[in-house]
Structures are given as C-alpha cells and as structure tokens.
Enzyme design. Structure first.
Site, PDB file in Angstrom:
ATOM      1  N   ASP A 164       0.792  -1.219   0.000  1.00  0.00           N
ATOM      2  CA  ASP A 164       0.000   0.000   0.000  1.00  0.00           C
ATOM      3  C   ASP A 164       0.827   1.273   0.000  1.00  0.00           C
ATOM      4  OD1 ASP A 164      -2.554   1.548   0.449  1.00  0.00           O
ATOM      5  OD2 ASP A 164      -1.457   2.059   2.268  1.00  0.00           O
ATOM      6  N   ASP A 167       4.978   0.673   3.905  1.00  0.00           N
ATOM      7  CA  ASP A 167       5.057  -0.594   4.634  1.00  0.00           C
ATOM      8  C   ASP A 167       4.866  -1.740   3.641  1.00  0.00           C
ATOM      9  OD1 ASP A 167       2.301  -0.643   4.039  1.00  0.00           O
ATOM     10  OD2 ASP A 167       1.829   0.406   5.899  1.00  0.00           O
ATOM     11  N   TYR A 323      -7.730   2.444   7.076  1.00  0.00           N
ATOM     12  CA  TYR A 323      -8.610   2.716   5.941  1.00  0.00           C
ATOM     13  C   TYR A 323     -10.042   2.371   6.319  1.00  0.00           C
ATOM     14  CZ  TYR A 323      -4.555   3.381   2.912  1.00  0.00           C
ATOM     15  OH  TYR A 323      -3.394   3.854   2.334  1.00  0.00           O
ATOM     16  N   GLU A 570       5.084  10.068   3.409  1.00  0.00           N
ATOM     17  CA  GLU A 570       4.692   8.731   2.956  1.00  0.00           C
ATOM     18  C   GLU A 570       3.804   8.806   1.717  1.00  0.00           C
ATOM     19  OE1 GLU A 570       3.373   4.445   4.804  1.00  0.00           O
ATOM     20  OE2 GLU A 570       2.548   6.229   5.752  1.00  0.00           O
TER      21      GLU A 570
END
Length: 619
Positions: A164, A167, A323, A570
């Site tokens: 995703d 990570d 999410y 990120e």
C-alpha cells in the site's frame, strides 16, 4: 463630257464600257499581254499577285517511333529538360552542402514528464515474484508465501498485488480504488497514454492488480461467501512488540515473520469497489476477449456478494485504524455504474440510478466533504461518470431523474473547486484544502484535478462551452486552469519550490517514509529491529523511489522532509493513482480530448433500431 462619271484611275465607272471589239479580238489582245509579261521579268510583288505565296522551305522532322515531331520542337524540349535537370541538381547540391538549423520537436510538457515517473512508483510497490523487466533495480521477489503462511485462511494463494505505502501491508480496499482510477484514466485517455509511450506500461500495471484480485475470492464461482480483505498487519497499539509490517523496518524481500490474512463475509464496500476495478479493467482489456470476460465474470460475482451480504469491511478489524470505510452506499452506485458499462445490462443502471441509494450515499444532504473524492468517497466520481452517460447517450426515462440530479450536483461540485467561491480554503501558495488542513492533503487534490479536467473535456466533447454557477457562466477553460494550478503546485510551483513527486525536478523529498527505499541494497539482511537504524538515519534514502507522490505539505505550505513523519513523507497507491489520472488528463495536446465511445462498447443501443425502409413500389 460624257453623262457617265469617270473612274479617277482613268476608266469609266460603268461595268459594260462601250467596246466594239469582238471576242476574237479580245483573245488576241490577251495573248499579246501574256507575251509581253513573259518578255520582261516580274518583280516580287507581281509574282505574288500572279503566282500566290512563294514555296516555303521543306520542314525537317524527327521520327521517335511512336510519334513524329518537328526537329525544332524536339530540340527545344530536350534542351528544356537538360536545363531543368541541371538546375534541380544544382539546387539539391546547395541544399545538401549548406548547413541547416534543424527544427526539433517541442519537448514533452511537465505533465508528460511527470507521468513517466508517477507510473514507476507502481513498479516499486509490486509484491510477489516480479516480472523480468520491472525496472526498479533495488526491488526483488518478496512475500511469496502470502496466504500459505496463514493456516486459518481459506484462500491459500495471495501472492502478488501491491504494497500500500511505505510498509508491506496489502490493503485491498484502497488498492482496488487505485486500479479503478487507473482503468478509468486509460478508458478516457488511451490516445494520450499512447502518445506518451506509456499505454502498455499502464495496462501491465492494471493487470498486475486485477490478476491479484482474482485470487482474493473464488473467481470461477457464481456465488461466494468469503473475500480476502487484507494481507499483513500493522497494529502496534498498546506497545505491542509482535513483529509485523509496521513494527518492523525491513525490506519486503527480507520479511520472515507471519503475515496474517484478514477475510470478510459481509463487506459490501470492499466487494463493490473490487467489482468496479474488475469491470473497468474489462473495458481496458476488451481486445483480449477471454481475459475481459474473465474479469466481467469475477466482477459479477463480487457485486452479487456485495448486495447479498451487507456490511462494512472495516468493522471489527484493524483496517478501521488505517482505511476505515464510512459506508457502502457510494460503492453500490460506483460499482453499479461500472458494471453497467462493462456488461450493458440495464439492471445495473437501474440500480445505480435508484433515488434511495443516492440519498443514502449523501447525494442530497451535502456536508463538509461533499465533492471530495477519495478511496472512501466515490460519490463525486460516480456523479461525473453518470453525467457522461447523460451528456452522450441521454437514456431518458426511467433514469433521467437521478442522471439529471447527478449532472446538476456535478456542476455544483465543479463550482466549489473554483477560487471565486469559498467552499474550501487555500494555502497562501494556492493549494486547495479539500481535507480542511488535515495531514496528507495531496491525495484529495489530485482526484479533484482529475475530475475537473475530465468534466471540462466531457463538456467540450459535447460542444458545450461551459456551465453555470448560479447566475454566472464559466468557461471550461476555468476548470482546466484550476487543475493546472493544483498539479503545478505539486510539481514545484509552490513557496518552497519543492516538487512533491520524487525524482521530478531538482528539489524533491529525499527522506521518503518507505522501507525498501531507505535500506541500501548491500546484500546484508537486517532483522525486524535491525532496520530501525535506517528508519532513524538522517541521511537521504539510498534508493530513489521514482514517481512517488508524498503525503504533502501542511496548511501553511510547510513541509518537513523527515522519514519518521509519515504525514509529510509517505506515498500511497491511491494517491499516486489519482496523480497519474490527473497528469495524463492534462498532458499532451488539449485537442486530443477524451475517447467518447470506448466506455460504451458493451452498451446496447438506447432505443430500438428503426425498421428498414419499404421496398421500392413496383407496378
């Protein structure tokens, strides 16, 4: 004096002059005249009177076999050809010997250059056994035991797909949204992808995702009861030290801890979003009939599951921390619309235009995030998508009520993006604050830029010069300009002069929050905690995560290039998918526009075909 006048030349004017001579006398007189004429030479004028024109010199001709031409014409023609050939050769010699200034093609625009890089991010996020030409030197095969290592999982092969973010978790909900967005952009702008030389690349990226989604459920069945929602874990609450994808800082290639599989049995939002991804991709791959049909079958199975087994996928799972899905009503409309375009089955359109679904999805009550498209809110996207149907096919009753409402609501959403309205604040540098100053703003901005450009292209393709915001009329160019200002900000036109797309420009984030990019490729395997030194290092990442769009600046245009602060540094799949879509929409020539027809390739004619004309009357 004679009663007759006299000829001034010395003779009478009457025709029959008085002459008593007989015919014989006149004949003798004429013979005397002839002898007199022969006795003295005639001058040239006299000869011309008596003999007519003098005889011309005999012309000379050239026999060419098939025709005979005058030698004069032949010589003239040959001379002309020789002279022309000489001049042509002389001019050619000059052109070839004189140095010239070559007019080079215009360099690619910034959007096209950024598009090449933004697509590379997906190559760096691939999980499983990588293809030979993945073109990311510091990535290798990883997590090839996914599914098999979790004994409690029903689904055993979950190798592949995409990580995703920074990570190694595979969150299927945002991943499916990312693939849907990429497919939508290809359907609309395949000519622009082709012009940029990226069409095959983006299709390969989509197929890597859809091949994986077909593994997450029994895709050969018509009815299912289980769907894989996530692979890997990231919960570190309560000071947990259990090795997982957030606690450890490891390359994906080095992971040796167990990666659990999260399954769901009532997950309407996830199943409908994944159905949308497969349905949209089936249009992208319509030329590969077998694969396209496989995708349509899988999408049909998933959408049926989403309608039969109601529930939110994130309830009671750790996905709620990362999410969390707020509802599944928008996914029902979004998935239903894509199912209709993929199959042409009007029952899906009937579902997508049900007033009750639109009401539950929040189409009529507004709210703070009305018009803000994201992995959790597909309503703005489906409003634009179904406005397209109304603009180009206008199916009328019984769909017109909701199609008309969505069209009007899309106009309102587009108005809210414009600077002249105050629906959303902007930073001093001009970045629209669609998430009201909360962290990670860029993922929302790129989606809005895509929708604005796409809608402006819809209007232009429908020969509509603009739209109304209240009493004021705005040109489609205003929408495109909004999109450009936002994407230009992301590419470096901001107070910090920083590009938020890694590898684009000279000044971009060097400490991206990403495990693989932050650990050098030095053949040393770092364990779970061993990689922490790379996480906490102040040095730039040894590997460049080309094309990654980071989370973005704060509401004051500030940005901290710090690896440990994921709110700034990120990147995510969903964010980059929106970026790619916006970039391709803005790239190249504006005149290229959208592909009006491909999305309707499976849709039957809206109205019955008129009967053929009667046969000609015969008596």
């Amino acid at each position: 004096m004679s009663m007759y006048g006299r000829d001034p030349w010395g003779g009478p004017l009457e025709i029959n002059a008085t002459d008593s001579a007989t015919d014989d006398d006149r004949s003798r007189n004429l013979q005397d005249f002839d002898r007199a004429a022969l006795s003295r030479p005639l001058d040239e004028t006299q000869q011309s009177w008596l003999l007519g024109p003098t005889e011309q010199k005999k012309k000379k001709y050239v026999d060419l076999g098939c025709i005979i031409v005058s030698r004069k014409i032949f010589v003239w023609t040959v001379s002309t050809i020789v002279v022309c050939a000489f001049l042509a050769g002389f001019i050619t010699l000059i052109v070839k010997t004189v140095p010239r200034h070559h007019h080079k093609q215009a360099p690619p625009d910034n959007y096209t250059l950024a598009l090449h890089k933004a697509l590379m991010f997906f190559n760096a996020q691939k999980s499983g056994k990588l293809p030979k030409h993945n073109n990311v030197s510091w990535r290798g095969n990883s997590c090839v035991q996914d599914g098999k290592s979790d004994t409690s999982s029903v689904i055993k092969d979950l190798v592949g797909g995409y990580y995703d973010a920074g990570d190694a978790i595979k969150f299927h909900f945002p991943q499916a949204f990312a693939m849907t967005m990429l497919s939508w952009s290809v359907i609309e702008y395949s000519a622009k992808y082709e012009a940029a030389g990226e069409l095959n690349h983006v299709k390969e990226i989509i197929k890597w995702g859809t091949d994986y989604f077909l593994k997450t459920f029994n895709s050969t069945a018509d009815t299912i009861s289980t769907l894989a929602a996530q692979v890997g874990a990231g919960d570190t609450s309560g000071g947990s030290t259990t090795p997982n994808d957030h606690y450890c800082w490891m390359r994906p290639e080095d992971i040796d801890y167990v990666r659990p599989v999260t399954e769901c049995h009532g997950c309407s939002d996830l199943a409908a979003e994944m159905a949308a991804a497969l349905a949209a991709a089936s249009i992208v791959f319509k030329d590969n009939k077998a694969y396209s049909q496989k995708l349509v079958h899988g999408a049909t199975t998933l959408f049926k599951f989403s309608r039969d087994q109601r529930g939110r996928y994130s309830v009671g799972t750790e996905a709620a921390k990362f999410y969390n899905s707020t509802s599944y009503w928008d996914e029902f409309i979004w998935g239903g619309a894509w199912m209709y375009f993929a199959t042409g089955n009007s029952s899906y359109l009937k579902l997508a235009t049900m007033p009750g679904l639109a009401k539950h999805a929040g189409a009529f009550w507004g709210g703070r995030y009305y018009g803000v498209m994201s992995w959790d809110n597909k309503l703005p996207g489906v409003q634009v998508l179904l406005s397209r149907l109304r603009l180009f096919l206008s199916p009328g009753y019984p769909y017109e009520e909701i199609l008309s409402a969505f069209h009007n609501q899309t106009s309102i959403v587009m108005c809210s993006y414009l600077p002249v309205f105050t629906s959303f604040n902007r930073t001093r540098g001009g970045l629209i604050q669609l998430n009201y100053g909360s962290p990670q703003p860029l993922q929302y901005v790129v989606n809005a830029a895509f929708l604005a450009t796409l809608y402006s292209d819809y209007l232009e393709a429908a020969d509509t010069p603009g739209w109304y915001c209240g009493p004021n009329f705005y040109s489609v160019d205003v929408l495109r300009e909004f999109a450009k200002t936002q994407i230009d900000y992301i590419l470096g036109k901001n107070p910090r002069k920083m590009s938020y797309v890694v590898g684009f420009g000279n000044h971009y984030p060097k400490h991206v929050h990403h495990r693989g990019a932050s650990i050098p490729k030095n053949k040393v395997k770092y364990n779970c905690k061993g990689g922490w030194k790379w996480r906490d290092s102040k040095k730039p990442n040894p590997n460049t995560l080309v094309g990654a769009m980071v989370a973005g600046p704060d509401k004051h245009d500030g940005f901290h290039d710090v690896r440990s602060n994921y709110n700034y540094t990120e990147p995510t799949l969903a964010g980059n998918a929106g970026l790619v879509a916006a970039l391709v929409a803005l790239s190249g020539e504006k005149t290229t526009g959208i592909d009006k027809n491909t999305i309707f390739s499976a849709v039957p004619p809206m109205f019955p075909t008129p009967p053929p004309p009667p046969a000609p009357w015969k008596p």
